[in-house]
Design an enzyme around this catalytic site. Structure first.
Site, PDB file in Angstrom:
ATOM      1  CD  GLU A 152       2.655  -5.497   8.167  1.00  0.00           C
ATOM      2  OE1 GLU A 152       2.873  -6.704   7.951  1.00  0.00           O
ATOM      3  OE2 GLU A 152       3.326  -4.571   7.680  1.00  0.00           O
ATOM      4  CG  HIS A 200      -0.225   0.040   2.532  1.00  0.00           C
ATOM      5  ND1 HIS A 200       0.368   1.179   3.026  1.00  0.00           N
ATOM      6  CD2 HIS A 200      -0.017  -0.927   3.456  1.00  0.00           C
ATOM      7  CE1 HIS A 200       0.914   0.927   4.205  1.00  0.00           C
ATOM      8  NE2 HIS A 200       0.704  -0.356   4.488  1.00  0.00           N
TER       9      HIS A 200
END
Length: 235
Positions: free
Chosen positions: A103, A16
């Protein structure tokens, strides 16, 4: 790139774009933080240069997309594929939002700087003289350890190999896109190659950047990564 290589399915890993915490160096796991203005621009730049028919990431060749549920990853996927995303869904390309590519869960270390984590662990007697915290080896207090991360990434990789195994010579579109986060994508590369997470292998993956994984010799049993990849030649 040889004709055989051009037919071999690929996995595109996309980190990202920049966030405020990433810019500051704060550990960002479950915290749902959006992209900065620069982060959105990074994604737009990647899309304009790399995404489109006949380009490196050709939506017509995608078979599956895996994306983290965090907003920063969701916004990156939307910015990267734009109008292509709606078309892909209509064509039956499955877009899977899954915690398996979220994550690393930093637990008690969420929002902390690396220096703060190491200082705190030393004060609590967790790390001795000359030993510093390493997420790949030590995991996170109150969060995930390497075995948990390995298990969930291996599930995704197994699904990808099931998709790509029958398509090693371009039998049908079989490229896969994974949109996720800096640490988990580096862990993904380790597991793709069959390495334990704690094995030393320094890697860098900047916000908004693209990595490419594939296979040697059109063989699903020979996973590899591109240390350099020729861009498609425009016809």
């Amino acid at each position: 790139m040889s004709d055989n290589e051009s037919l071999t399915p690929r996995v595109f890993i996309i980190r990202h774009g920049e966030t405020e915490w990433a810019k500051l160096g704060r550990q960002t796991g479950k915290t749902d933080i959006g992209l900065t203005v620069l982060g959105a621009a990074q994604v737009h730049s990647a899309a304009s240069h790399l995404v489109g028919k006949g380009r490196l990431l050709d939506p017509n060749k995608l078979a599956r997309i895996f994306v983290s549920p965090r907003k920063r990853a969701q916004d990156t996927l939307a910015g990267l594929l734009g109008d292509h995303l709606h078309g892909l869904r209509e064509w039956g390309v499955e877009v899977t939002t899954t915690e398996d590519v979220a994550e690393w869960d930093y637990g008690d270390y969420e929002g902390l700087l690396l220096s703060e984590i190491r200082e705190g662990r030393k004060k609590r007697g967790l790390d001795g003289e000359g030993v510093v915290w390493n997420v790949w080896r030590d995991g996170c207090e109150g969060g995930e350890v390497k075995e948990q991360v390995t298990e969930r990434l291996d599930r995704v990789i197994s699904s990808i190999r099931d998709i790509q195994g029958p398509c090693m010579r371009g039998e049908k579109p079989a490229d896969v896109l994974v949109v996720a986060h800096g640490v988990i994508l580096r862990a993904f590369v380790m597991r793709w190659l069959g390495y334990p997470l704690e094995m030393p292998l320094n890697m860098m993956l900047a916000p908004g950047s693209v990595g490419v994984l594939s296979y040697k010799n059109n063989n699903v049993e020979e996973p590899a990564f591109h240390i350099g990849m020729a861009l498609p030649v425009e016809s």
